[in-house]
Design an enzyme around this catalytic site. Structure first.
Site, mmCIF file in Angstrom:
data_model
loop_
_atom_site.group_PDB
_atom_site.id
_atom_site.type_symbol
_atom_site.label_atom_id
_atom_site.label_comp_id
_atom_site.label_asym_id
_atom_site.label_seq_id
_atom_site.Cartn_x
_atom_site.Cartn_y
_atom_site.Cartn_z
ATOM 1 N N TYR A 125 39.660 39.934 48.653
ATOM 2 C CA TYR A 125 39.749 40.456 47.283
ATOM 3 C C TYR A 125 39.664 41.983 47.293
ATOM 4 C CZ TYR A 125 38.482 41.219 42.368
ATOM 5 O OH TYR A 125 38.447 41.649 41.063
ATOM 6 N N LYS A 129 42.590 44.984 46.397
ATOM 7 C CA LYS A 129 42.319 46.035 45.418
ATOM 8 C C LYS A 129 42.451 47.413 46.071
ATOM 9 C CE LYS A 129 41.310 43.470 41.822
ATOM 10 N NZ LYS A 129 42.204 43.419 40.642
#
Length: 219
Positions: A125, A129
């Protein structure tokens, strides 16, 4: 004073909903367009809903002729089902929107990232990002505003057990989020949305990054 126009991606999400509400209520904006897969149950004289296929955003380049683009896209691995689908939403869709914003000369591109965003993170994750942030910076956007909130507080349509537990934990023992852990304090989605809207109206050029604890302390 010139009236502004805005485009919102991810208007059905936690931050996106708040951003859209604020923009519709603002006297500074004359029109607000939201890109959606299916129509939202909202009605407002300034609101325009554009049904789109996010995998083919280039077909809708004309709607990017606005002052400010608010990219509030985002999903979870659980909801996306696979890492590939997560990458598609959080990276590919965001980058497509940013490139179209650059082409149309958008004043401000404002996007929601996450605390800990780092392309070299051990967490997928955070890696994604971080990659998005790195590649956004390589574009020639007039004003790029990256917001890195911690756990977002607010009413979601779907139940996320981990986030509910974290919210309860914070409510019972907020004193644990002090000192070095202060930046990890949960933050209201409404607060993030407010600061995004304020940043757009400041019309600052260049790259600006807003960490979660800074967002929480802004007035």
């Amino acid at each position: 004073m010139e009236k502004r126009t805005a485009l919102v991606l991810g208007a059905s999400g936690l931050v996106g909903q708040e951003v859209t509400r604020l923009l519709l209520a603002s006297s500074r904006y004359q029109s607000v367009t939201v890109l959606v897969r299916k129509k939202l149950d909202w009605k407002h004289e300034k609101l325009r809903q554009q049904l789109v296929d996010f995998a083919a955003l280039e077909q809708y380049e004309s709607v990017f002729s606005v002052h400010d683009v608010y990219s509030c896209l985002g999903t979870t691995i659980k909801k996306a089902k696979t890492k590939e689908n997560f990458w598609k939403v959080d990276y590919e869709y965001t980058m497509s929107a940013a490139r179209l914003s650059q082409q149309k000369g958008v004043h401000n591109f404002l996007t929601v990232s996450s605390i800990g965003a780092n392309p070299r993170s051990i967490f997928f994750y955070s890696q994604v990002k971080g990659r998005v942030e790195e590649d956004l910076k390589k574009l020639s956007l007039q004003g790029l505003h990256i917001f890195r909130p911690s756990l977002l507080l607010g009413e979601r349509e779907e139940v996320r057990l981990g986030e509910r537990v974290a919210e309860k934990f914070f409510g019972i023992m907020p004193f644990l989020f002090t000192g070095p852990l202060h930046k990890y304090r949960p933050i209201a989605a409404e607060q993030v949305a407010k600061e995004m809207c304020k940043a757009a109206l400041r019309d600052m050029r260049g790259v600006h990054i807003y960490e979660s604890n800074d967002i929480a302390n802004m007035q």
